[in-house]
Design an enzyme around this catalytic site. Structure first.
Site, PDB file in Angstrom:
ATOM      1  N   HIS A 350       0.800  -1.220   0.000  1.00  0.00           N
ATOM      2  CA  HIS A 350       0.000   0.000   0.000  1.00  0.00           C
ATOM      3  C   HIS A 350       0.837   1.278   0.000  1.00  0.00           C
ATOM      4  CE1 HIS A 350      -4.185  -1.371   0.485  1.00  0.00           C
ATOM      5  NE2 HIS A 350      -3.661  -2.408   1.124  1.00  0.00           N
ATOM      6  N   LYS A 536      -8.558  13.477   4.554  1.00  0.00           N
ATOM      7  CA  LYS A 536      -7.653  12.329   4.517  1.00  0.00           C
ATOM      8  C   LYS A 536      -6.716  12.418   5.711  1.00  0.00           C
ATOM      9  CE  LYS A 536      -6.536  13.456   0.308  1.00  0.00           C
ATOM     10  NZ  LYS A 536      -6.601  12.183  -0.405  1.00  0.00           N
ATOM     11  N   ARG A 537      -5.982  11.362   5.942  1.00  0.00           N
ATOM     12  CA  ARG A 537      -5.011  11.353   7.027  1.00  0.00           C
ATOM     13  C   ARG A 537      -4.049  12.535   6.877  1.00  0.00           C
ATOM     14  NH1 ARG A 537      -0.222   8.370   6.969  1.00  0.00           N
ATOM     15  NH2 ARG A 537      -0.922   7.427   5.007  1.00  0.00           N
ATOM     16  N   LYS A 542       0.709  14.331   1.725  1.00  0.00           N
ATOM     17  CA  LYS A 542      -0.626  14.631   1.202  1.00  0.00           C
ATOM     18  C   LYS A 542      -0.826  16.133   0.991  1.00  0.00           C
ATOM     19  CE  LYS A 542      -2.556  10.476   3.333  1.00  0.00           C
ATOM     20  NZ  LYS A 542      -3.042   9.717   2.167  1.00  0.00           N
ATOM     21  N   THR A 644      -8.674   6.680  -2.066  1.00  0.00           N
ATOM     22  CA  THR A 644     -10.061   6.255  -2.299  1.00  0.00           C
ATOM     23  C   THR A 644     -11.029   7.409  -2.058  1.00  0.00           C
ATOM     24  OG1 THR A 644     -10.152   5.348  -0.042  1.00  0.00           O
ATOM     25  CG2 THR A 644      -9.730   3.797  -1.849  1.00  0.00           C
TER      26      THR A 644
END
Length: 803
Positions: A350, A536-537, A542, A644
């Site tokens: 992942h 998101k995390r 990110k 996702t």
């Protein structure tokens, strides 16, 4: 299932009386929720039993999906939907004077995951049941899950979130199926006359693993698979055990299944995490073998009946644990045991992030898991001997499992599995060409891609019922079982009435979220503004920072010229940072401080607002995603494996603002360049910078006045209360190399945002883009993803579906 409203109401009243000895008018929402949950579980019970018996009678091959996380979300409405009785139950409850939405809110989100990894696992087990794949989940029944996030003066504070405080109506405790997991002690091997080795354990510590099973109900079929979560408990003690010693030992044991991802910034936290990983792996593999023995099939045929899937590296100890059972309990010779193990195991990678490619000190594993360490050493030795005859020594040393005093879990999973897959085409290409290139040279046939997917049942049919009804009215309901049928919506891309309907649905969802923000946060936001969403995390790659720097640039533009033509924006963040990830927590503080500055500034005239929701999770995502206009997918190219949230947001009509990273590439390929906003460095450009070491972030600070003003605001007092955090973040970007190229991509990101501003001002054009995103989202259903796993990796039968 077939269920009349009359029968449901009778069943509900009867169950309420049996559980609480009261009638409907005197019951409260909690009693109504547990009554309804017990009733729903009873409706699924017969199919659950029949499914398990069917698998056993036919000796059917079954998949066991091992994952440290299962981020399930609330299950009540999902189970009602999958049973096909959601509308019946809603209407029946209404006639009883009960609101289903009020009852559903009683359920606490199971805190069994942190982000995309756990949500993917939840979607996969849902899809396996829906596609009638014989597949089950295996994980840990964490008492407290991750943590409850609170903001105190803008800082993230972690509080325990006991999601089990009122019990879990969906689970069944299976005490008779408990197994024992061994830790510590010493192990020595004795060769018996038959030729195999018998391990002898001394001074080992035993933990009882008790399974709790929950039904996983397929959508409108008769398949009910199982999610099995393990709880760590004290094994039975003899009467001579000292009371206080017993209490201390019980507390140590129960801590194994207490908290998801304990703080790994110290030795004790790392040790506990390793205990957790072996605990659920050993319990799960033992349980599988026990079930397999009921089939009366020879153990050397295990791979014909069992597939164990390793979701990320956390369950990589499945490999040596199965070897332990085959060697020590089944007395197989090494070569046969290894052949069986490799054919049973498959592994999903992942990440390419080094910190997420787990490795454990050899002394920690040898002390905690002495027999497992012996087996890992032998796997490593045999690997080096076998492959050393075929490849250069340098490649062998780079790919060893044990290296530099550490056990590399990804290497263990790769060497011990017959399949290694990435989760997006770009991610898999990077694994093959760069991160795992040596392994790809050795095992080219093992590598494959399986792009992630999402369950459209939760993320559209439940989360966005107005949109579901509109789609049904336009193209019928076949898409609910065959999501690619959503493509039929493209026939309406030039139909102004449909586009106006889509805009009205978005407005309804934005008003719903605005009402939540007003009630929960006391903040007024404008539903007519662009809702720009990044959920998101919290991680530096990110690039929530890039988003925030752009917001600051808009803020300064408005401060200089309050009449500046900027379309009103609401920037929505949802994110948790790992408790030990100091830099991510500093970014959270910065976002909250900027929010406080902007939201309270009267000069802005509500043209900009920032909403940072606390304790982001599945239920909050179900509120935010249907309301989103813009989907922020702005990770540095080459860093996000798939994503996702990008799929969930496009399914709900948000337009994606993205780098060409992860599954964004495949979304772009589906919707076309005109229906997505792409910016920034490409993967090959990032790696070119790495190769040449030619990126100098300070030059962007020196030569870009807009960027310099934004960055100076971090350290000049413009943003109150961030003296330490602002300095750390400023230094990381300007002085210490800007690891994730935030400054490099800033100008391109600003231009992309200006493009969004222009596009949104043309309502029909914007809604046309939204409609095409919805129409092309069906291919990203997790139903199709698990069907590909079933065919290409697990070799199990599944219900035929059109893609």
């Amino acid at each position: 299932m077939e269920l009349s409203k009359r029968r449901f109401k009778e069943d509900f009243k009867r169950m309420l009386t049996e559980l609480y000895s009261m009638d409907v008018p005197r019951s409260d929402p909690a009693e109504q929720y547990f009554t309804l949950g017990n009733l729903v579980r009873s409706y699924s019970a017969r199919n659950w039993s029949r499914t398990n018996q069917h698998y056993l009678d036919r000796k059917q091959k079954q998949v066991y999906y091992f994952s440290m996380e299962f981020l399930l979300g609330r299950m009540l409405k999902s189970n009602l939907l999958n049973l096909g009785i959601l509308d019946t139950v809603r209407s029946g409850l209404k006639e009883l004077g009960i609101d289903l939405e009020t009852v559903a809110k009683v359920e606490l989100d199971p805190g069994l995951g942190n982000g995309g990894l756990g949500r993917l696992a939840a979607c996969f087990i849902d899809s396996m049941a829906t596609c009638e794949i014989p597949g089950h989940g295996n994980g840990i029944r964490f008492k407290y899950g991750l943590f409850k996030q609170k903001f105190v003066n803008g800082y993230q504070v972690e509080l325990p979130e006991n999601w089990l405080q009122n019990g879990n109506v969906w689970e069944i405790r299976r005490t008779n199926m408990a197994v024992t997991v061994n830790f510590y002690g010493k192990v020595w091997l004795e060769k018996c006359p038959e030729g195999y080795l018998i391990p002898h354990y001394e001074n080992d510590s035993k933990v009882l693993a008790v399974p709790y099973d929950s039904p996983v109900i397929g959508y409108r079929n008769e398949t009910v698979n199982t999610l099995r979560l393990w709880s760590a408990e004290m094994p039975p003690q003899d009467e001579s055990t000292d009371y206080w010693s017993y209490i201390q030992q019980r507390n140590r044991i129960e801590s194994i299944s207490e908290v998801l991802y304990p703080d790994d910034s110290n030795f004790e936290g790392r040790l506990l995490r390793l205990k957790q990983e072996y605990f659920f792996v050993s319990a799960g593999v033992q349980s599988i073998i026990r079930h397999f023995r009921k089939m009366n099939v020879r153990m050397n045929r295990l791979a014909e009946k069992v597939s164990i899937h390793i979701n990320d590296t956390h369950p990589a100890l499945c490999v040596p644990e199965l070897m332990r059972i085959l060697l020590d309990e089944e007395h197989m010779d090494w070569e046969h045991a290894w052949n069986v193990t490799v054919n049973v195991m498959s592994y999903t990678n992942h990440t390419i992030m080094s910190e997420a490619l787990e490795k454990w000190p050899t002394d920690m594993i040898s002390t905690l898991l002495p027999r497992i360490y012996q087996i890992i050493c032998e796997i490593d030795r045999r690997y080096a001997v076998k492959m050393g005859a075929l490849y250069e020594r340098e490649i062998i040393e780079r790919t060893r499992i044990i290296e530099g005093g550490h056990v590399k879990m990804a290497h263990l999973a790769i060497i011990g599995s017959h399949s290694i897959n990435g989760v997006a085409k770009l991610h898999t290409a990077i694994l093959k060409e760069k991160v795992l290139h040596d392994f790809f040279l050795m095992y080219p046939s093992r590598f494959n891609n399986k792009t992630n997917g999402i369950a459209q049942r939760r993320w559209l049919m439940l989360a966005n019922e107005p949109l579901r009804r509109m789609i049904d009215s336009k193209i019928g309901s076949d898409w609910e079982s065959m999501p690619t049928e959503l493509k039929m919506l493209k026939a309406f891309r030039n139909d102004e009435a449909t586009l106006r309907d889509l805009a009205e649905i978005k407005r309804i969802n934005k008003e719903r979220f605005a009402a939540y923000v007003q009630q929960d946060m006391g903040l007024t936001i404008n539903p007519d503004a662009i809702f720009d969403v990044q959920i998101k995390r919290l991680h530096a790659y990110k690039r929530q920072l890039l988003n925030l720097l752009h917001i600051l640039s808009l803020y300064f533009k408005l401060k200089d010229n309050p009449a500046a033509d900027i379309y009103p924006r609401v920037f929505i963040f949802g994110a948790k940072a790992a408790p030990s990830y100091t830099y991510a927590k500093e970014i959270i503080k910065l976002v909250n401080s900027v929010a406080s500055l902007i939201n309270k500034d009267p000069d802005i005239h509500d043209k900009l607002k920032i909403v940072f929701v606390e304790n982001y999770g599945v239920s909050l995502a179900e509120r935010i995603i249907p309301a989103a206009d813009v989907s922020e997918q702005i990770s540095l190219a080459s860093k996000e494996a798939s994503g996702t949230s990008n799929m969930k947001l496009m399914l709900n009509g948000a337009v994606t603002l993205a780098t060409l990273d992860g599954a964004n590439v495949e979304i772009r390929d589906r919707v076309g360049d005109e229906n997505i906003i792409i910016f920034g460095l490409k993967e090959e450009e990032v790696y070119e910078y790495y190769h040449n070491r030619s990126y100098h972030s300070k030059s962007y600070y020196d030569n870009n006045p807009v960027l310099r003003r934004v960055l100076d605001a971090l350290i000049d007092g413009t943003i109150p209360g961030i003296e330490a955090e602002g300095k750390d973040i400023f230094n990381s970007l300007v002085l210490y190399g800007d690891e994730y190229f935030v400054l490099k991509d800033f100008d391109a990101y600003v231009l992309a945002q200006e493009n969004i501003d222009r596009l949104y001002r043309d309502p029909l054009k914007w809604q046309r883009m939204a409609l095409i995103n919805i129409a092309d989202a069906g291919v990203f259903s997790s139903d199709y993803t698990v069907l590909q796993y079933a065919t290409d990796i697990w070799d199990v039968a599944a219900k035929a579906r059109r893609v």
